[in-house]
Design a protein around this motif. Structure first.
Motif, mmCIF file in Angstrom:
data_model
loop_
_atom_site.group_PDB
_atom_site.id
_atom_site.type_symbol
_atom_site.label_atom_id
_atom_site.label_comp_id
_atom_site.label_asym_id
_atom_site.label_seq_id
_atom_site.Cartn_x
_atom_site.Cartn_y
_atom_site.Cartn_z
ATOM 1 N N GLU A 194 0.845 -1.196 0.000
ATOM 2 C CA GLU A 194 0.000 0.000 0.000
ATOM 3 C C GLU A 194 0.884 1.252 0.000
ATOM 4 N N GLY A 195 0.525 2.206 -0.849
ATOM 5 C CA GLY A 195 1.305 3.432 -0.967
ATOM 6 C C GLY A 195 2.323 3.402 -2.090
ATOM 7 N N ILE A 196 2.603 2.218 -2.635
ATOM 8 C CA ILE A 196 3.520 2.093 -3.771
ATOM 9 C C ILE A 196 2.730 2.322 -5.055
ATOM 10 N N LYS A 197 3.244 3.227 -5.895
ATOM 11 C CA LYS A 197 2.568 3.551 -7.162
ATOM 12 C C LYS A 197 3.347 2.955 -8.328
ATOM 13 N N VAL A 198 2.635 2.202 -9.151
ATOM 14 C CA VAL A 198 3.247 1.491 -10.273
ATOM 15 C C VAL A 198 2.643 1.991 -11.570
ATOM 16 N N ALA A 244 -0.389 -2.421 -4.102
ATOM 17 C CA ALA A 244 0.151 -1.310 -4.889
ATOM 18 C C ALA A 244 -0.940 -0.701 -5.773
ATOM 19 N N GLU A 245 -0.821 0.598 -6.022
ATOM 20 C CA GLU A 245 -1.715 1.270 -6.958
ATOM 21 C C GLU A 245 -1.092 1.182 -8.343
ATOM 22 N N VAL A 246 -1.697 0.397 -9.222
ATOM 23 C CA VAL A 246 -1.159 0.185 -10.568
ATOM 24 C C VAL A 246 -2.015 0.918 -11.592
ATOM 25 N N VAL A 247 -1.361 1.780 -12.371
ATOM 26 C CA VAL A 247 -2.015 2.458 -13.489
ATOM 27 C C VAL A 247 -1.497 1.823 -14.773
ATOM 28 N N LYS A 248 -2.383 1.131 -15.466
ATOM 29 C CA LYS A 248 -2.018 0.429 -16.695
ATOM 30 C C LYS A 248 -2.282 1.338 -17.895
#
Length: 395
Positions: A6-10, A31-35
């Motif tokens: 949590e708090g890691i942005k990918v 993790a927050e993943v933006v594809k």
């Protein structure tokens, strides 16, 4: 409870299988993943149909849960600028473009690390980013052949066959996710990000494991043994009256227990079979004897006898039988999540169990461009800007 990432942005700039499987491991763990996908087309696995649900590819779904989805045309200056803005606030970037593509876009590691020195940049490729084959295309099937996998898979004397799962791609994604987590751990000590590589080639070489080490030590090349094991006998599938059953005897102690359980007393202390090295030497003869026995019995009877004696044995399930199994259900490996067009969607669960910071299935795989407006808004773009980007084909 929050996941460990949590708090890691990918920021994911990958498609097909290995790269998306890597980022999904991180997403499952919080993790927050933006594809990022190509406008109008998306990840090519969106077109891998059948099977499908309401027009959505189940292949795509299997690799993209827990992610946000946006579209960007990386060939445009504005698309590249948006990526650089996203990188400023990202911890990780994952890409699996062909060698040199990110550099052509002006988005190579040397550029992005100047924007964000803490960035962990993960490059997933076929043959690695250096060496004489760095520009060669690679797919799981090709690498199963190139990597020796197909030389030891299938029946002796039979044609080469592919493993039923895309094992090289999937394992490459797992190695990549491990590399990312290790780089994040190293960043805690150094304060700096780094370049991480995972390739299909190095994965399949690694997976040769005891077979590869045996070749290095002896020069002897293993071949196909069907379901059998090169170093252990009996350790394979056996035909029964109503199908097949797995019998796995990895040591001499269990061999003796197996002979008692199956009432094969003449075999237990026979000099040809009493120790594993002799069982391997007399593999064909022994397997023939055991098969003659198992073919006279129902699978359930053999499994019941062996399990009662503590001998590893079991059925050969199809995938539906596996997913319906009570143990799989109990371990929460099938979960449901709300999908915007399908409704409640069953998905595979999270295989790693952490007691204090567990992973979870929180979000269905995104529709194409589902989160583009929201993500761009958080970067400071106005609704007018976003409408202009759509008109110009940037998003």
């Amino acid at each position: 409870m929050a996941g460990p990432l949590e708090g890691i942005k990918v920021l994911e700039l990958s498609r097909t299988l290995a790269g998306p499987f890597c980022s999904m491991q991180l997403a499952d763990m919080g993790a927050e993943v933006v594809k990022v996908e190509q406008p109008g087309i998306g990840d090519e696995t969106r077109s891998y149909i059948p099977p499908e649900i309401n027009g959505e590819s189940t292949y795509f779904m299997s690799l993209n849960k827990n992610k946000k989805g946006i579209t960007l045309n990386l060939k445009t200056d504005e698309g590249q600028r948006i990526v650089k803005q996203l990188v400023k606030d990202s911890d990780v970037l994952i890409e699996n473009f062909r060698n040199g593509t990110m550099e052509k876009f002006g988005l190579g590691y040397d550029v992005l690390k100047e924007i964000n020195p803490r960035l962990v940049y993960c490059a997933v490729s076929g043959f690695g980013r250096t060496g004489p084959m760095k520009d060669e295309p690679a797919y799981d099937l090709l690498m199963q052949g190139f990597g020796g996998f197909m030389s030891v898979t299938g029946e002796a004397g039979g044609a080469p066959v592919r493993a039923g799962y895309s094992i090289v791609d999937l394992a490459t994604g797992l190695y990549a996710s491990l590399g990312v987590v290790l780089a994040l751990l190293a960043r805690e000590k150094s304060g700096k990000g780094q370049y991480v590589e995972s390739s299909l080639l190095e994965t399949i070489v690694s997976l040769t494991n005891y077979l590869g080490q045996g070749v290095l030590a002896t020069g002897k090349v293993p071949g196909r043994l069907g379901s059998a094991h090169p170093n252990l006998v009996p350790y394979q599938a056996f035909e029964t009256k109503d199908g097949h059953v797995i019998i796995a005897v990895p040591n001499d102690w269990l061999w003796r227990k197996m002979c008692v359980a199956l009432e094969l007393h003449d075999l237990k202390d026979h000099p040809k079979y009493a120790v594993n090295v002799n069982r391997v030497a007399n593999r064909e003869e022994l397997v023939g004897i055991l098969t003659e026995y198992t073919k006279s019995k129902e699978s359930s009877e053999i499994i019941e006898r062996l399990k009662g004696a503590g001998i590893p044995s079991g059925p050969i399930n199809d995938i539906a039988q596996l997913l319906e199994h009570p143990q799989v259900q109990y371990r929460e490996m099938i979960q449901e999540v709300e999908h915007p067009t399908i409704g409640m969607l069953k998905m595979l669960g999270v295989p790693l169990k952490l007691s204090d910071t567990p992973g979870s299935v929180r979000k269905a795989p995104p529709l194409l461009s589902e989160n583009t407006d929201d993500v761009l808004t958080t970067l400071g773009y106005s609704l007018e800007d976003i409408a202009d980007f759509k008109e110009k084909g940037i998003i």
